[in-house]
Motif scaffolding. Structure first.
Motif, PDB file in Angstrom:
ATOM      1  N   LEU A   1      -0.439  -2.266  46.718  1.00  0.00           N
ATOM      2  CA  LEU A   1       0.492  -3.474  46.346  1.00  0.00           C
ATOM      3  C   LEU A   1      -0.510  -4.930  46.021  1.00  0.00           C
ATOM      4  CD1 LEU A   1       3.585  -4.409  46.351  1.00  0.00           C
ATOM      5  CD2 LEU A   1       3.174  -5.184  48.949  1.00  0.00           C
ATOM      6  N   ARG A   2       0.132  -5.390  45.158  1.00  0.00           N
ATOM      7  CA  ARG A   2      -0.781  -7.013  44.607  1.00  0.00           C
ATOM      8  C   ARG A   2       0.066  -7.685  45.973  1.00  0.00           C
ATOM      9  NH1 ARG A   2      -1.030  -4.009  40.561  1.00  0.00           N
ATOM     10  NH2 ARG A   2       0.354  -4.798  39.095  1.00  0.00           N
ATOM     11  N   LEU A   3      -0.499  -9.245  46.246  1.00  0.00           N
ATOM     12  CA  LEU A   3       0.083 -10.348  46.874  1.00  0.00           C
ATOM     13  C   LEU A   3      -0.431 -11.875  46.068  1.00  0.00           C
ATOM     14  CD1 LEU A   3      -0.428  -9.857  50.135  1.00  0.00           C
ATOM     15  CD2 LEU A   3       1.342  -9.310  49.042  1.00  0.00           C
ATOM     16  N   THR A   4       0.592 -12.257  45.380  1.00  0.00           N
ATOM     17  CA  THR A   4      -0.031 -13.325  45.150  1.00  0.00           C
ATOM     18  C   THR A   4      -0.225 -14.436  45.564  1.00  0.00           C
ATOM     19  OG1 THR A   4       2.530 -13.565  44.991  1.00  0.00           O
ATOM     20  CG2 THR A   4       2.008 -13.289  43.582  1.00  0.00           C
ATOM     21  N   SER A   5      -0.698 -15.270  45.687  1.00  0.00           N
ATOM     22  CA  SER A   5      -1.279 -16.578  46.295  1.00  0.00           C
ATOM     23  C   SER A   5      -0.008 -16.737  47.753  1.00  0.00           C
ATOM     24  CB  SER A   5      -1.563 -17.406  46.556  1.00  0.00           C
ATOM     25  OG  SER A   5      -1.019 -18.592  45.032  1.00  0.00           O
ATOM     26  N   ALA A   6       1.549 -17.294  47.299  1.00  0.00           N
ATOM     27  CA  ALA A   6       2.608 -17.950  47.749  1.00  0.00           C
ATOM     28  C   ALA A   6       2.903 -16.747  48.520  1.00  0.00           C
ATOM     29  CB  ALA A   6       3.459 -17.948  46.897  1.00  0.00           C
ATOM     30  N   ALA A   7       3.066 -15.145  48.332  1.00  0.00           N
ATOM     31  CA  ALA A   7       3.261 -15.014  49.094  1.00  0.00           C
ATOM     32  C   ALA A   7       2.516 -14.347  50.577  1.00  0.00           C
ATOM     33  CB  ALA A   7       3.526 -12.777  48.288  1.00  0.00           C
TER      34      ALA A   7
ATOM     35  N   PRO B   1      -3.378   0.498  55.572  1.00  0.00           N
ATOM     36  CA  PRO B   1      -3.759  -0.883  55.210  1.00  0.00           C
ATOM     37  C   PRO B   1      -3.517  -0.905  53.602  1.00  0.00           C
ATOM     38  CG  PRO B   1      -5.660  -0.511  55.620  1.00  0.00           C
ATOM     39  CD  PRO B   1      -4.779   0.402  56.205  1.00  0.00           C
ATOM     40  N   ILE B   2      -2.815  -1.612  52.665  1.00  0.00           N
ATOM     41  CA  ILE B   2      -2.441  -1.456  51.421  1.00  0.00           C
ATOM     42  C   ILE B   2      -2.467  -3.059  50.572  1.00  0.00           C
ATOM     43  CG2 ILE B   2      -0.135   0.574  51.809  1.00  0.00           C
ATOM     44  CD1 ILE B   2       1.343  -2.111  51.054  1.00  0.00           C
ATOM     45  N   ALA B   3      -2.395  -3.804  51.128  1.00  0.00           N
ATOM     46  CA  ALA B   3      -3.194  -5.102  51.437  1.00  0.00           C
ATOM     47  C   ALA B   3      -3.930  -6.110  51.646  1.00  0.00           C
ATOM     48  CB  ALA B   3      -1.568  -5.821  49.523  1.00  0.00           C
ATOM     49  N   ARG B   4      -4.581  -7.192  50.723  1.00  0.00           N
ATOM     50  CA  ARG B   4      -5.271  -8.361  51.731  1.00  0.00           C
ATOM     51  C   ARG B   4      -5.657  -8.804  50.656  1.00  0.00           C
ATOM     52  NH1 ARG B   4      -9.242  -3.360  53.367  1.00  0.00           N
ATOM     53  NH2 ARG B   4      -8.178  -3.362  55.082  1.00  0.00           N
ATOM     54  N   ALA B   5      -4.921  -9.938  51.224  1.00  0.00           N
ATOM     55  CA  ALA B   5      -5.594 -11.429  51.075  1.00  0.00           C
ATOM     56  C   ALA B   5      -4.951 -12.831  51.774  1.00  0.00           C
ATOM     57  CB  ALA B   5      -3.952 -11.622  49.537  1.00  0.00           C
TER      58      ALA B   5
ATOM     59  N   THR C   1       1.194 -12.114  65.519  1.00  0.00           N
ATOM     60  CA  THR C   1       0.515 -11.454  65.367  1.00  0.00           C
ATOM     61  C   THR C   1      -0.562 -11.753  63.695  1.00  0.00           C
ATOM     62  OG1 THR C   1       3.106 -10.514  63.547  1.00  0.00           O
ATOM     63  CG2 THR C   1       1.839  -8.989  66.214  1.00  0.00           C
ATOM     64  N   PRO C   2      -1.496 -12.707  64.113  1.00  0.00           N
ATOM     65  CA  PRO C   2      -2.071 -13.625  63.500  1.00  0.00           C
ATOM     66  C   PRO C   2      -2.498 -12.307  62.608  1.00  0.00           C
ATOM     67  CG  PRO C   2      -2.539 -14.592  65.090  1.00  0.00           C
ATOM     68  CD  PRO C   2      -1.629 -13.267  65.864  1.00  0.00           C
ATOM     69  N   GLY C   3      -2.358 -12.610  61.381  1.00  0.00           N
ATOM     70  CA  GLY C   3      -2.812 -11.648  59.918  1.00  0.00           C
ATOM     71  C   GLY C   3      -2.518 -10.550  59.737  1.00  0.00           C
ATOM     72  N   LEU C   4      -1.107  -9.734  60.589  1.00  0.00           N
ATOM     73  CA  LEU C   4      -0.861  -8.910  60.560  1.00  0.00           C
ATOM     74  C   LEU C   4       0.385  -8.023  60.040  1.00  0.00           C
ATOM     75  CD1 LEU C   4      -2.451  -7.282  63.780  1.00  0.00           C
ATOM     76  CD2 LEU C   4      -3.484  -7.181  60.851  1.00  0.00           C
ATOM     77  N   MET C   5       1.052  -7.846  58.694  1.00  0.00           N
ATOM     78  CA  MET C   5       2.306  -7.610  58.596  1.00  0.00           C
ATOM     79  C   MET C   5       2.052  -6.623  58.050  1.00  0.00           C
ATOM     80  SD  MET C   5       3.978 -10.376  58.773  1.00  0.00           S
ATOM     81  CE  MET C   5       5.035  -9.935  58.048  1.00  0.00           C
ATOM     82  N   HIS C   6       3.458  -5.769  58.182  1.00  0.00           N
ATOM     83  CA  HIS C   6       4.355  -4.358  57.699  1.00  0.00           C
ATOM     84  C   HIS C   6       5.011  -4.333  56.542  1.00  0.00           C
ATOM     85  CE1 HIS C   6       4.614   0.498  58.352  1.00  0.00           C
ATOM     86  NE2 HIS C   6       5.968   0.083  58.644  1.00  0.00           N
ATOM     87  N   VAL C   7       5.313  -3.746  55.790  1.00  0.00           N
ATOM     88  CA  VAL C   7       6.282  -3.898  55.168  1.00  0.00           C
ATOM     89  C   VAL C   7       6.839  -2.021  54.730  1.00  0.00           C
ATOM     90  CG1 VAL C   7       4.648  -3.152  52.240  1.00  0.00           C
ATOM     91  CG2 VAL C   7       6.630  -3.878  52.905  1.00  0.00           C
ATOM     92  N   ASP C   8       7.776  -1.860  55.091  1.00  0.00           N
ATOM     93  CA  ASP C   8       8.513  -0.293  54.908  1.00  0.00           C
ATOM     94  C   ASP C   8       9.792  -0.552  53.492  1.00  0.00           C
ATOM     95  OD1 ASP C   8      10.076  -1.104  56.725  1.00  0.00           O
ATOM     96  OD2 ASP C   8      10.464   0.125  57.629  1.00  0.00           O
ATOM     97  N   LEU C   9       9.985   0.819  53.075  1.00  0.00           N
ATOM     98  CA  LEU C   9      10.721   0.715  52.002  1.00  0.00           C
ATOM     99  C   LEU C   9      11.972   1.754  52.229  1.00  0.00           C
ATOM    100  CD1 LEU C   9       8.983   2.077  48.930  1.00  0.00           C
ATOM    101  CD2 LEU C   9       9.941  -0.430  49.111  1.00  0.00           C
TER     102      LEU C   9
END
Length: 118
Positions: free
Chosen positions: A7-13, A55-59, A26-34
């Protein structure tokens, strides 16, 4: 996380994910699921922390994790964030072979893309 396979992250995201993670402690750590259902087959759900998965994206100092079995569905998509005076929200930007909903938070893979299991 090879390029083009996550997954790609925009700078706004990335900025909003970083803000939400920091507020949640939880600084710097997020989780996405469907989650199945909604206006298309899959709706994104974002939560703070590293709940499970890979991990699927870092920005911009934030790492986004997802369940391993859902990474094929997220591959090639972009996550954006749009905000204005009345609020804001995350939006899935379409990749080839994906149909997105008008709300921006839901999508369906078209024929030929993998299906995730729970």
């Amino acid at each position: 996380m090879p390029k083009g396979h996550s997954l790609r992250l925009t700078s706004a995201a990335a900025a909003e994910l970083g803000r939400q993670a920091a507020v949640a402690g939880t600084p710097g750590l997020m989780h996405v699921d469907l989650v199945e259902g909604g206006c298309e087959q899959w709706t994104i759900r974002l939560r703070p922390g590293h709940l499970a998965g890979v991990p699927i994206a870092r920005a911009d100092g934030v790492t986004l994790h997802a369940p391993l079995e859902q990474t094929a569905l997220l591959a090639g998509l972009s996550l954006d964030y749009r905000g204005d005076l009345s609020g804001g929200g995350f939006l899935v930007r379409s990749a080839e072979g994906v149909r997105t909903c008008a709300c921006g938070a839901a999508f369906s893979p078209l024929l030929g893309r993998g299906r995730a299991t729970r």
